[in-house]
Structures are given as C-alpha cells and as structure tokens.
Design a protein around this motif. Sequence first.
Motif, short mmCIF file in Angstrom:
data_model
loop_
_atom_site.label_atom_id
_atom_site.label_comp_id
_atom_site.label_asym_id
_atom_site.label_seq_id
_atom_site.Cartn_x
_atom_site.Cartn_y
_atom_site.Cartn_z
N ARG A 91 55.50 30.35 37.79
CA ARG A 91 55.70 28.55 38.17
C ARG A 91 54.44 29.51 39.72
O ARG A 91 54.19 28.52 40.13
CB ARG A 91 56.96 27.94 39.10
CG ARG A 91 56.77 27.84 37.77
CD ARG A 91 58.60 26.71 37.35
NE ARG A 91 58.43 25.75 38.20
CZ ARG A 91 58.90 25.28 39.29
NH1 ARG A 91 60.21 25.90 39.17
NH2 ARG A 91 58.09 23.80 40.08
N GLN A 93 52.93 31.84 40.57
CA GLN A 93 51.31 32.04 40.58
C GLN A 93 50.54 30.42 40.17
O GLN A 93 49.88 30.37 40.95
CB GLN A 93 51.30 33.13 39.53
CG GLN A 93 51.93 34.57 39.89
CD GLN A 93 51.66 35.17 38.53
OE1 GLN A 93 51.73 34.70 37.35
NE2 GLN A 93 50.98 36.69 38.98
N ALA A 94 50.68 29.75 39.38
CA ALA A 94 50.55 28.69 38.83
C ALA A 94 50.52 27.74 40.65
O ALA A 94 48.98 26.97 40.74
CB ALA A 94 51.53 27.65 38.26
N ASP A 96 49.94 28.45 43.05
CA ASP A 96 48.89 29.16 43.83
C ASP A 96 47.64 28.55 43.90
O ASP A 96 46.40 28.35 44.23
CB ASP A 96 49.21 31.31 44.30
CG ASP A 96 50.65 31.47 45.38
OD1 ASP A 96 50.44 30.58 45.48
OD2 ASP A 96 50.92 32.96 44.59
N TYR A 97 47.64 28.97 42.28
CA TYR A 97 46.10 28.31 41.89
C TYR A 97 46.27 27.44 41.73
O TYR A 97 44.21 26.94 42.78
CB TYR A 97 46.27 28.94 40.28
CG TYR A 97 44.91 28.38 39.73
CD1 TYR A 97 43.87 28.97 39.36
CD2 TYR A 97 45.28 27.06 39.08
CE1 TYR A 97 42.45 28.49 38.61
CE2 TYR A 97 43.43 26.57 37.98
CZ TYR A 97 42.53 27.20 38.25
OH TYR A 97 41.27 26.64 37.55
N GLU A 98 46.48 26.81 41.88
CA GLU A 98 46.20 25.20 42.13
C GLU A 98 46.33 24.93 43.19
O GLU A 98 45.19 23.60 44.02
CB GLU A 98 47.70 24.21 41.71
CG GLU A 98 48.05 23.84 40.23
CD GLU A 98 49.05 23.00 40.13
OE1 GLU A 98 49.32 22.45 40.62
OE2 GLU A 98 49.66 23.18 38.39
N ARG A 99 46.96 25.83 44.07
CA ARG A 99 46.39 24.95 46.40
C ARG A 99 45.26 25.68 45.90
O ARG A 99 44.81 24.89 47.00
CB ARG A 99 47.51 25.89 46.68
CG ARG A 99 47.69 25.49 48.48
CD ARG A 99 48.47 26.61 48.93
NE ARG A 99 48.78 28.27 48.42
CZ ARG A 99 47.98 29.09 48.92
NH1 ARG A 99 47.58 28.56 49.56
NH2 ARG A 99 48.58 30.24 48.05
N ILE A 100 44.87 26.69 46.16
CA ILE A 100 43.23 27.56 46.13
C ILE A 100 42.30 26.77 45.55
O ILE A 100 41.31 26.37 45.67
CB ILE A 100 43.64 28.76 46.11
CG1 ILE A 100 44.62 30.27 47.19
CG2 ILE A 100 42.45 29.63 46.19
CD1 ILE A 100 44.67 30.86 46.73
N PHE A 101 42.44 26.03 44.29
CA PHE A 101 40.77 25.47 43.30
C PHE A 101 41.26 24.26 42.80
O PHE A 101 40.06 23.83 43.08
CB PHE A 101 41.05 26.09 41.86
CG PHE A 101 40.87 27.88 41.62
CD1 PHE A 101 39.38 28.11 41.63
CD2 PHE A 101 40.84 29.37 41.50
CE1 PHE A 101 38.93 29.56 42.43
CE2 PHE A 101 40.66 30.27 42.14
CZ PHE A 101 39.27 30.64 42.27
N LYS A 102 42.45 23.32 43.58
CA LYS A 102 42.19 22.29 42.78
C LYS A 102 42.95 21.35 44.23
O LYS A 102 42.49 20.59 44.45
CB LYS A 102 43.46 21.88 42.49
CG LYS A 102 43.67 22.51 41.46
CD LYS A 102 42.79 22.11 39.94
CE LYS A 102 42.76 22.99 38.19
NZ LYS A 102 42.18 22.32 37.30
#
Length: 107
Positions: A91, A93-94, A96-102
């Motif tokens: 969770r 990791q997900a 972090d992904y959303e924060r950076i890419f979304k």
Amino acid sequence: MPRAKFKTLTEQMFYTLLCLKQECCGMDILDRVPAMTGQRVSIGSGTLYTLLEQFLEAGMIQETKVEGRRRSYLLTEKGKAMLEQEYQRIRAQALDYERIFKGGVQR
C-alpha cells in the motif's frame, strides 16, 4: 547481499499465505492462486511445497490434517501478521506511485 528471509514476500509467498486464511491443501493453493489473480500469478508445485515447508519452519502456518500424502494447512497469527505487514508495504508503494505520478510534480 542476500535478502533477509521473509523481510518482504514474493507474489507467490503472498498469495500462498492469502490462500491459507482458510484451511486448504497444496493442490487447492495451486488452483486458487491463478483463479484469484486472473491467471496473472501461478506457482509451480516444487516452489509451493518448498514455501510450505519454509512457512511451517518459521511458524507462519500450521499443518491441520494429514490424509495419506495430502496435507492441509492454515495461517497462524504470526503468518497473519506477516501478511498484514506485506500488505501495508505494498500500500505504501502504491501511495508513493500515486503521489508522484498522479499528484503532479511538486515544486
């Protein structure tokens, strides 16, 4: 440097433990993992039985029944805790992904 055992779980480890929320045998796990992942993840029988032995030794699962060669297993409290820890890691990791890419570039 070798990875510390069970510090993080592979997909095969994660889904094996997830299956063992309910009592089942190895053949059940071999069927359930591809079904629960839309065929994305599969486990070879050699890998599965090696994992089951390692999980038994680590106290993450317990053997519940032996009927001939068929053995059934169930997740222990230690196994549930490891599964929860891995879930929280995934969770994070997900997020972090959303924060950076979304969420866009932070300036």
